[in-house]
Design an enzyme around this catalytic site. Sequence first.
Site, mmCIF file in Angstrom:
data_model
loop_
_atom_site.group_PDB
_atom_site.id
_atom_site.type_symbol
_atom_site.label_atom_id
_atom_site.label_comp_id
_atom_site.label_asym_id
_atom_site.label_seq_id
_atom_site.Cartn_x
_atom_site.Cartn_y
_atom_site.Cartn_z
ATOM 1 C CG MET A 30 -1.885 -1.200 1.151
ATOM 2 S SD MET A 30 -3.411 -0.952 2.059
ATOM 3 C CE MET A 30 -2.789 -0.740 3.691
ATOM 4 N N GLY A 31 2.155 1.093 -0.351
ATOM 5 C CA GLY A 31 3.031 2.261 -0.460
ATOM 6 C C GLY A 31 3.531 2.768 0.882
ATOM 7 C CB ALA A 32 3.747 4.886 3.209
ATOM 8 C CG HIS A 37 6.925 -1.986 2.124
ATOM 9 N ND1 HIS A 37 6.833 -0.816 2.835
ATOM 10 C CD2 HIS A 37 5.715 -2.603 2.253
ATOM 11 C CE1 HIS A 37 5.612 -0.717 3.356
ATOM 12 N NE2 HIS A 37 4.921 -1.789 3.036
ATOM 13 C CD GLN A 61 -6.134 -3.652 2.581
ATOM 14 O OE1 GLN A 61 -5.992 -4.137 1.458
ATOM 15 N NE2 GLN A 61 -5.201 -3.745 3.515
ATOM 16 N N GLY A 149 4.948 -10.376 4.079
ATOM 17 C CA GLY A 149 5.646 -10.293 5.356
ATOM 18 C C GLY A 149 4.886 -11.017 6.458
ATOM 19 C CG ASP A 152 0.697 -7.213 7.706
ATOM 20 O OD1 ASP A 152 -0.021 -6.501 8.406
ATOM 21 O OD2 ASP A 152 1.718 -6.769 7.128
ATOM 22 C CD GLN A 155 -1.950 -8.777 4.207
ATOM 23 O OE1 GLN A 155 -2.750 -7.868 4.283
ATOM 24 N NE2 GLN A 155 -0.685 -8.575 3.925
ATOM 25 C CB SER A 188 3.006 2.568 6.104
ATOM 26 O OG SER A 188 3.580 1.658 5.205
#
Length: 283
Positions: A30-32, A37, A61, A149, A152, A155, A188
């Site tokens: 999701m960036g940042a 990452h 989400q 990762g 999470d 997830q 993030s």
Amino acid sequence: MKQFSSIPETAEYLRNERNQGLTIGFVPTMGALHEGHLDLIRRSKRENDLTVCSIFVNPIQFNNKEDLAKYPRSLARDSILLEESGCDLVFAPEAEEMYPDQEPASLNLSFGMLDKVMEGKFRPGHFNGVAIVVKKLFDIVQPTCAYFGKKDYQQLAIIRYMVNTLGLPVKLIPCETIRDADGLAMSSRNARLTVKERSLAPEIYAVLLQVKKAAGNMNVNELKEWAINKLQEHTGFRVEYFEIGDKDSLMPLADWDNKNKAVAFIAVFLGDVRLIDNVELFL
Ligand code: AMP
């Protein structure tokens, strides 16, 4: 490094690469971006011919509108970090590209008990939204391997379940949690902590490590209670859940009979920032 925002353009570019026999490693984000990452990107790069990263703050989400609005966005900076890490393609679509007509809200997936506990319990609909976007991204990128990762953890279990039940042709690669030097799991959301909160935040991992040490010697429920109290001794922390669960089923453990599969999971608010972390206790 290529950067696309269109689905057909991305799919076609990658189809050509695949037709030439190249393997594709994929890192959905999701960036940042942070070192956590980039570690996934570097691993994908070592293990595949091409590395693709997606950057998409997936609205479906987020069960909390404010969390979505406050989620950090920094595409220009992210692109530079990705290029430096050797990423080959960034796919950064707008929400309208991924969800024309808001069609996915009606899709309800089943994950057995996996989405009923912990994050699933406290963030209703969250994993449904995650699974929808990951399936959609897999369809577009059609990766050989996808990197996720263990930060999470739940997830990863949900995505593993989806890949297995739908028979998706992708190899999932779980990656270790990358931490700051003081132990705080990179996220993030850490950027939203005040200086004071940031100085308290390493206590989360410190408590998890103490739990790992005490596990097996102390009764499971007593240990859970101890961990929650220990963290909440510090003003600023509000523990949403602390759980000791099975690494595959994620079901809470009542004793240490399966201690080789026990994982400690935590979600905690520090101010208004919600952080999660976990530690495998016996592996
Ligand atoms: P996110 O952008 O937060 O959705 O995360 C994208 C991917 O990076 C997910 O597979 C995360 O589990 C992974 N990730 C996030 N933080 C870390 C970390 N500190 N260490 C390892 N992987 C991470």
